[in-house]
Motif scaffolding. Structure first.
Motif, PDB file in Angstrom:
ATOM      1  N   ALA A  30       0.924  -1.285   0.007  1.00 45.57           N
ATOM      2  CA  ALA A  30      -0.155  -0.073  -0.095  1.00 45.57           C
ATOM      3  C   ALA A  30       1.031   1.193   0.051  1.00 45.57           C
ATOM      4  CB  ALA A  30      -0.768  -0.158   1.245  1.00 45.57           C
ATOM      5  N   ALA A  31       2.057   1.204   0.794  1.00 48.85           N
ATOM      6  CA  ALA A  31       2.777   2.465   0.845  1.00 48.85           C
ATOM      7  C   ALA A  31       3.529   2.606  -0.468  1.00 48.85           C
ATOM      8  CB  ALA A  31       3.902   2.020   2.012  1.00 48.85           C
ATOM      9  N   LYS A  32       3.916   1.600  -1.207  1.00 48.44           N
ATOM     10  CA  LYS A  32       4.764   1.792  -2.234  1.00 48.44           C
ATOM     11  C   LYS A  32       3.549   2.296  -3.480  1.00 48.44           C
ATOM     12  CE  LYS A  32       6.668  -2.144  -4.069  1.00 48.44           C
ATOM     13  NZ  LYS A  32       7.140  -3.489  -4.442  1.00 48.44           N
ATOM     14  N   ILE A  33       2.228   1.963  -3.580  1.00 44.90           N
ATOM     15  CA  ILE A  33       1.495   2.742  -4.537  1.00 44.90           C
ATOM     16  C   ILE A  33       0.955   3.707  -4.181  1.00 44.90           C
ATOM     17  CG2 ILE A  33       1.092   0.292  -5.538  1.00 44.90           C
ATOM     18  CD1 ILE A  33      -1.411   0.204  -4.201  1.00 44.90           C
TER      19      ILE A  33
ATOM     20  N   TYR B  61      -2.881   6.479  16.801  1.00 39.68           N
ATOM     21  CA  TYR B  61      -4.285   5.784  16.417  1.00 39.68           C
ATOM     22  C   TYR B  61      -4.551   6.192  15.177  1.00 39.68           C
ATOM     23  CZ  TYR B  61      -9.019   4.328  16.709  1.00 39.68           C
ATOM     24  OH  TYR B  61     -10.229   3.770  16.647  1.00 39.68           O
ATOM     25  N   ASP B  62      -4.358   7.304  14.678  1.00 41.83           N
ATOM     26  CA  ASP B  62      -4.567   7.863  13.382  1.00 41.83           C
ATOM     27  C   ASP B  62      -3.921   6.945  12.210  1.00 41.83           C
ATOM     28  OD1 ASP B  62      -6.169   9.883  14.478  1.00 41.83           O
ATOM     29  OD2 ASP B  62      -5.007  11.597  13.947  1.00 41.83           O
ATOM     30  N   GLU B  63      -2.671   6.905  12.492  1.00 38.55           N
ATOM     31  CA  GLU B  63      -1.689   6.067  11.568  1.00 38.55           C
ATOM     32  C   GLU B  63      -2.313   4.701  11.590  1.00 38.55           C
ATOM     33  OE1 GLU B  63       1.066   4.979   9.011  1.00 38.55           O
ATOM     34  OE2 GLU B  63       0.485   7.137   9.749  1.00 38.55           O
ATOM     35  N   ILE B  64      -2.784   3.918  12.649  1.00 40.62           N
ATOM     36  CA  ILE B  64      -3.310   2.800  12.441  1.00 40.62           C
ATOM     37  C   ILE B  64      -4.738   2.723  11.518  1.00 40.62           C
ATOM     38  CG2 ILE B  64      -4.799   1.022  13.979  1.00 40.62           C
ATOM     39  CD1 ILE B  64      -2.979   1.655  16.325  1.00 40.62           C
ATOM     40  N   LEU B  65      -5.621   3.693  11.829  1.00 41.91           N
ATOM     41  CA  LEU B  65      -6.747   3.888  10.989  1.00 41.91           C
ATOM     42  C   LEU B  65      -6.489   3.821   9.450  1.00 41.91           C
ATOM     43  CD1 LEU B  65      -9.044   6.539  12.715  1.00 41.91           C
ATOM     44  CD2 LEU B  65      -9.390   3.873  12.728  1.00 41.91           C
ATOM     45  N   ARG B  66      -5.313   4.750   9.056  1.00 43.90           N
ATOM     46  CA  ARG B  66      -4.970   5.030   7.758  1.00 43.90           C
ATOM     47  C   ARG B  66      -4.500   3.591   7.249  1.00 43.90           C
ATOM     48  NH1 ARG B  66      -4.820  10.606   6.862  1.00 43.90           N
ATOM     49  NH2 ARG B  66      -4.495  11.622   8.926  1.00 43.90           N
ATOM     50  N   LYS B  67      -3.750   2.887   8.210  1.00 45.64           N
ATOM     51  CA  LYS B  67      -3.046   1.766   7.349  1.00 45.64           C
ATOM     52  C   LYS B  67      -4.096   0.712   7.360  1.00 45.64           C
ATOM     53  CE  LYS B  67       1.659   1.482   8.995  1.00 45.64           C
ATOM     54  NZ  LYS B  67       2.836   0.860   9.558  1.00 45.64           N
ATOM     55  N   ASN B  68      -5.102   0.103   8.132  1.00 46.58           N
ATOM     56  CA  ASN B  68      -6.103  -0.657   8.065  1.00 46.58           C
ATOM     57  C   ASN B  68      -7.000  -0.104   7.029  1.00 46.58           C
ATOM     58  OD1 ASN B  68      -5.604  -1.629  10.490  1.00 46.58           O
ATOM     59  ND2 ASN B  68      -7.076  -0.524  11.619  1.00 46.58           N
ATOM     60  N   ALA B  69      -7.179   0.978   6.400  1.00 47.23           N
ATOM     61  CA  ALA B  69      -8.063   1.448   5.360  1.00 47.23           C
ATOM     62  C   ALA B  69      -7.252   0.943   4.021  1.00 47.23           C
ATOM     63  CB  ALA B  69      -8.327   2.940   5.283  1.00 47.23           C
ATOM     64  N   ALA B  70      -5.976   1.523   3.964  1.00 50.07           N
ATOM     65  CA  ALA B  70      -5.259   1.030   3.074  1.00 50.07           C
ATOM     66  C   ALA B  70      -5.118  -0.359   2.740  1.00 50.07           C
ATOM     67  CB  ALA B  70      -3.763   1.537   2.971  1.00 50.07           C
ATOM     68  N   ARG B  71      -5.047  -1.109   4.134  1.00 49.35           N
ATOM     69  CA  ARG B  71      -5.032  -2.501   3.791  1.00 49.35           C
ATOM     70  C   ARG B  71      -6.159  -3.174   3.307  1.00 49.35           C
ATOM     71  NH1 ARG B  71      -3.929  -4.250   9.457  1.00 49.35           N
ATOM     72  NH2 ARG B  71      -1.790  -3.026   9.155  1.00 49.35           N
ATOM     73  N   THR B  72      -7.397  -2.830   3.767  1.00 47.86           N
ATOM     74  CA  THR B  72      -8.448  -3.304   3.167  1.00 47.86           C
ATOM     75  C   THR B  72      -8.757  -2.953   1.465  1.00 47.86           C
ATOM     76  OG1 THR B  72      -9.661  -2.492   5.304  1.00 47.86           O
ATOM     77  CG2 THR B  72     -11.157  -2.553   3.461  1.00 47.86           C
ATOM     78  N   MET B  73      -8.197  -1.759   1.283  1.00 54.44           N
ATOM     79  CA  MET B  73      -8.425  -1.616  -0.302  1.00 54.44           C
ATOM     80  C   MET B  73      -7.437  -2.482  -1.166  1.00 54.44           C
ATOM     81  SD  MET B  73      -8.424   2.662  -0.576  1.00 54.44           S
ATOM     82  CE  MET B  73      -7.403   3.091   0.737  1.00 54.44           C
ATOM     83  N   VAL B  74      -6.256  -2.844  -0.564  1.00 54.50           N
ATOM     84  CA  VAL B  74      -5.213  -3.722  -0.964  1.00 54.50           C
ATOM     85  C   VAL B  74      -5.831  -5.055  -1.292  1.00 54.50           C
ATOM     86  CG1 VAL B  74      -3.060  -4.863  -0.954  1.00 54.50           C
ATOM     87  CG2 VAL B  74      -3.369  -2.537  -0.723  1.00 54.50           C
ATOM     88  N   ASN B  75      -6.494  -5.493  -0.060  1.00 54.86           N
ATOM     89  CA  ASN B  75      -7.306  -6.865   0.033  1.00 54.86           C
ATOM     90  C   ASN B  75      -8.471  -7.033  -0.792  1.00 54.86           C
ATOM     91  OD1 ASN B  75      -5.679  -8.072   2.051  1.00 54.86           O
ATOM     92  ND2 ASN B  75      -6.803  -7.237   3.671  1.00 54.86           N
ATOM     93  N   THR B  76      -9.188  -5.992  -0.881  1.00 54.07           N
ATOM     94  CA  THR B  76     -10.180  -5.811  -2.026  1.00 54.07           C
ATOM     95  C   THR B  76      -9.908  -5.904  -3.379  1.00 54.07           C
ATOM     96  OG1 THR B  76     -11.579  -4.728  -0.400  1.00 54.07           O
ATOM     97  CG2 THR B  76     -12.243  -4.567  -2.616  1.00 54.07           C
ATOM     98  N   ALA B  77      -8.626  -5.194  -3.539  1.00 51.39           N
ATOM     99  CA  ALA B  77      -8.157  -5.239  -5.152  1.00 51.39           C
ATOM    100  C   ALA B  77      -7.670  -6.803  -5.369  1.00 51.39           C
ATOM    101  CB  ALA B  77      -7.182  -4.445  -5.301  1.00 51.39           C
TER     102      ALA B  77
END
Length: 381
Positions: free
Chosen positions: A102-105, A150-166
């Motif tokens: 997620a960080a790479k893209i 905590y904000d960083e955790i929210l951002r990572k969880n959201a990005a992780r969800t987007m990658v998983n969905t893709a």
């Protein structure tokens, strides 16, 4: 309270024992990154590191969940036998791999989306069903997280969800591939089983003679030769088994208690925000507006172009503020706005969001816990 604290400390001790065993294995395979005497991460996927703290917290949470399922606290050997640390590490590595991608893209959750997530999180809602700053601060305090973390955790969880969905929905199977899988799963085989006996042969089988038997053996010697083996007897001896034999000196117990005074004796703390004014008159005017109900503390912050984070002092003890401020802030028995009072930066109003009572554990109450910890240290040397 002491019982729950002891259970928590035992779980933490168990987690650090498990972590130590993991680190020994990781160092052997080059998986741990360490500085001079300090291991900072247990694994790394690309640029994404799995920190010691996050690993320990994840293992501790998993042990608590499994302990609740068993209805009792797990012992060290039980946690290891269940593969708790391996399962947690595997999950963290998977998450780190997704976070790295997620960080790479360049995937990330925007500020507005983070704010919306915070305002709708059930744990942060007050009795009126709206976001409550006090609940928010208490939850983060118990989780040992800062708002930024905590904000960083929210951002990572959201990005992780987007990658998983893709990954799971972005690529569809071709019709031919689907048909092949369906054919494999649904197909059947019919067969007949027939037993053949000596009576079904055209001529009987002649038993081999000694020469034929010897030739068969010489040709296939390896088939008839067993490898060299050894029978051994071993004894499993763990540090926990030796704890009762360890001799603990009274002076060592006293010293351990003194060195961990912050652990056993916590002063009263308060979650506080501070709004500083240029002079006493301006501070008095703001106080009068609060008392009249024409403005709120948040209104005063906005007027000065400040956010709650700008005014937040976090969790403070009585010695963390000026003497005058300490008298007012810690003299109040309820949450709310106090002051104005002279602070180190000038006249200020303080908003008390939560009061955390002092906690004290005497040496005698902590004796058993300290004895167990010191015995564990001695038996592991």
């Amino acid at each position: 309270m002491l019982g729950s604290m002891r259970a928590s400390k035992k779980n933490q001790t168990l987690v650090w024992v498990i972590f130590g065993l993991l680190v020994i294995g990781l160092i052997g395979f080059g998986g741990a990154t360490s500085g001079p005497g300090t291991i900072r991460s247990v694994a790394q996927v690309g640029d994404e590191k799995i920190s010691v703290d996050s690993y320990v917290a994840a293992v501790q949470n998993r042990i608590q969940v499994v302990s609740q399922q068993f209805g009792r606290n797990l012992s060290g050997p039980e946690a290891q036998a269940l593969g708790v640390q391996q399962a947690v590490l595997s999950e963290l590595i998977t998450s780190a791999a997704i976070d790295n991608e997620a960080a790479k893209i360049g995937l990330s959750l925007g500020d507005e989306a983070v704010r919306s997530e915070l305002l709708t999180t059930d744990a942060f809602l007050g009795l009126d069903g709206k976001f409550n700053k006090e609940s928010y601060n208490l939850v983060l305090e118990r989780s040992q997280l800062s708002p930024t973390q905590y904000d960083e955790i929210l951002r990572k969880n959201a990005a992780r969800t987007m990658v998983n969905t893709a990954i799971t929905s972005g690529v569809g199977a071709q019709d031919s591939q689907t048909l092949q899988i369906l054919t494999y799963v649904a197909e059947q085989r019919d067969f007949s089983w027939v037993e053949l006996t000596d009576s079904d042969l055209d001529s009987p089988i002649t038993p081999p003679n000694e020469t034929e038997i010897q030739a068969q053996y010489d040709t296939n010697t390896a088939t008839y030769t067993a490898p060299l083996t050894r029978k051994i007897t071993y004894v499993l001896l763990t540090p926990e088994m030796l704890e009762s034999e360890a001799e603990i000196d009274e002076a060592d117990l006293q010293e351990a208690y003194k060195l961990q005074n912050d652990r056993f004796n916590q002063a009263e703390r308060r979650l506080v925000e501070r709004l500083v004014f240029s002079d006493q008159a301006e501070a008095e005017t703001a106080r009068n507006a609060l008392d009249a109900g024409t403005k709120t503390f948040d209104d005063l912050l906005k007027e000065r172009g400040l956010s709650a984070n700008d005014a937040d002092l976090g969790e403070i003890e009585i010695n963390d503020v000026s003497k005058d401020a300490a008298t007012v802030v810690f003299g109040s028995s309820d949450a709310g706005v106090v002051g104005p009072v002279q602070s180190s930066l000038g006249p200020a109003l303080y908003r008390i969001n939560a009061i955390l009572k002092a906690e004290s554990t005497s040496f005698e109450e902590a004796r058993d816990e300290l004895t167990a910890e010191l015995a564990g240290e001695i038996t592991r040397r």
